[in-house]
Design a protein around this motif. Structure first.
Motif, PDB file in Angstrom:
ATOM      1  N   ASP A  17       1.846  74.294  28.088  1.00  0.00           N
ATOM      2  CA  ASP A  17       0.284  74.689  28.324  1.00  0.00           C
ATOM      3  C   ASP A  17      -0.008  75.487  29.519  1.00  0.00           C
ATOM      4  OD1 ASP A  17      -2.473  74.586  28.385  1.00  0.00           O
ATOM      5  OD2 ASP A  17      -2.557  72.272  28.177  1.00  0.00           O
ATOM      6  N   ALA A  18      -0.667  76.491  29.363  1.00  0.00           N
ATOM      7  CA  ALA A  18      -0.795  77.333  30.810  1.00  0.00           C
ATOM      8  C   ALA A  18      -1.799  76.394  31.557  1.00  0.00           C
ATOM      9  CB  ALA A  18      -1.514  78.595  30.461  1.00  0.00           C
ATOM     10  N   SER A  19      -2.500  75.679  31.300  1.00  0.00           N
ATOM     11  CA  SER A  19      -3.622  74.902  31.755  1.00  0.00           C
ATOM     12  C   SER A  19      -2.780  73.649  32.775  1.00  0.00           C
ATOM     13  CB  SER A  19      -4.719  74.811  31.418  1.00  0.00           C
ATOM     14  OG  SER A  19      -4.321  73.710  30.201  1.00  0.00           O
ATOM     15  N   ALA A  20      -1.726  73.406  31.965  1.00  0.00           N
ATOM     16  CA  ALA A  20      -1.230  71.935  32.685  1.00  0.00           C
ATOM     17  C   ALA A  20      -0.319  72.215  33.950  1.00  0.00           C
ATOM     18  CB  ALA A  20      -0.094  71.414  31.553  1.00  0.00           C
ATOM     19  N   ASP A  21      -0.398  71.479  34.842  1.00  0.00           N
ATOM     20  CA  ASP A  21       0.446  71.676  36.263  1.00  0.00           C
ATOM     21  C   ASP A  21       1.719  70.996  36.194  1.00  0.00           C
ATOM     22  OD1 ASP A  21       0.019  69.036  36.861  1.00  0.00           O
ATOM     23  OD2 ASP A  21      -1.547  69.309  38.206  1.00  0.00           O
ATOM     24  N   GLY A  22       1.913  70.081  35.222  1.00  0.00           N
ATOM     25  CA  GLY A  22       3.052  69.439  35.148  1.00  0.00           C
ATOM     26  C   GLY A  22       3.772  68.568  36.036  1.00  0.00           C
ATOM     27  N   GLN A  23       2.640  68.273  36.897  1.00  0.00           N
ATOM     28  CA  GLN A  23       3.106  67.136  38.145  1.00  0.00           C
ATOM     29  C   GLN A  23       3.939  66.006  37.959  1.00  0.00           C
ATOM     30  OE1 GLN A  23       2.765  68.342  41.235  1.00  0.00           O
ATOM     31  NE2 GLN A  23       2.070  70.082  40.390  1.00  0.00           N
ATOM     32  N   LYS A  58      -3.579  64.626  47.039  1.00  0.00           N
ATOM     33  CA  LYS A  58      -4.268  63.636  46.170  1.00  0.00           C
ATOM     34  C   LYS A  58      -3.654  63.401  44.694  1.00  0.00           C
ATOM     35  CE  LYS A  58      -8.979  64.493  47.782  1.00  0.00           C
ATOM     36  NZ  LYS A  58     -10.102  64.906  47.532  1.00  0.00           N
ATOM     37  N   GLY A  59      -3.873  62.237  43.937  1.00  0.00           N
ATOM     38  CA  GLY A  59      -3.237  61.997  42.816  1.00  0.00           C
ATOM     39  C   GLY A  59      -1.635  62.174  42.781  1.00  0.00           C
ATOM     40  N   ALA A  60      -1.164  62.680  41.627  1.00  0.00           N
ATOM     41  CA  ALA A  60       0.182  62.898  41.577  1.00  0.00           C
ATOM     42  C   ALA A  60       1.091  63.437  42.793  1.00  0.00           C
ATOM     43  CB  ALA A  60       0.678  63.532  40.410  1.00  0.00           C
ATOM     44  N   PHE A  61       0.482  64.151  43.344  1.00  0.00           N
ATOM     45  CA  PHE A  61       0.855  64.994  44.529  1.00  0.00           C
ATOM     46  C   PHE A  61       1.569  63.981  45.731  1.00  0.00           C
ATOM     47  CE2 PHE A  61      -1.728  68.357  42.845  1.00  0.00           C
ATOM     48  CZ  PHE A  61      -0.640  69.279  42.647  1.00  0.00           C
ATOM     49  N   ARG A  62       0.943  62.976  45.822  1.00  0.00           N
ATOM     50  CA  ARG A  62       1.340  61.780  46.756  1.00  0.00           C
ATOM     51  C   ARG A  62       2.741  61.468  46.542  1.00  0.00           C
ATOM     52  NH1 ARG A  62      -4.093  58.586  46.866  1.00  0.00           N
ATOM     53  NH2 ARG A  62      -3.660  58.947  44.812  1.00  0.00           N
TER      54      ARG A  62
END
Length: 82
Positions: A17-23, A58-62
C-alpha cells in the motif's frame, strides 16, 4: 567527510500500500539499515567529524532506539540526542 547527514531514514514498505509507512512491519529492517549506516559513516568521517540523523520521535518511531543503534554500529563514536 566532516559531516554526514541522513534525513528521515526508512526502508521501503513491503506492505504494498503506497500510503503505508511500514513502521511496525519493517522495524527490524529499519534498525539494520541504521546500524549499517552508522558503521559505514564512521569509517568515512574525518577526525572530529559528525554524523547527523533527523528522525521522528512520535508513535512507532520511538521504538527504533536510534542512539542504541548508533552505539551498535559505531561504538567508538560519541553520542548525543533527544
Amino acid at each position: 567527510f566532516d559531516r554526514i547527514i541522513f534525513n528521515f531514514p526508512c526502508v521501503a514498505s513491503s506492505i504494498g500500500d503506497a500510503s503505508a509507512d511500514g513502521q511496525n512491519a519493517e522495524l527490524e529492517s529499519n534498525r539494520a539499515l541504521l546500524i549499517a549506516f552508522f558503521a559505514r559513516a564512521h569509517a568515512l568521517l574525518a577526525p572530529g567529524g559528525e554524523v547527523h540523523v533527523a528522525h521522528k520521535t512520535k508513535g512507532a518511531f520511538r521504538q527504533w532506539g536510534v542512539l542504541d543503534l548508533a552505539a551498535k554500529g559505531a561504538p567508538a563514536l560519541k553520542y548525543q540526542g533527544r
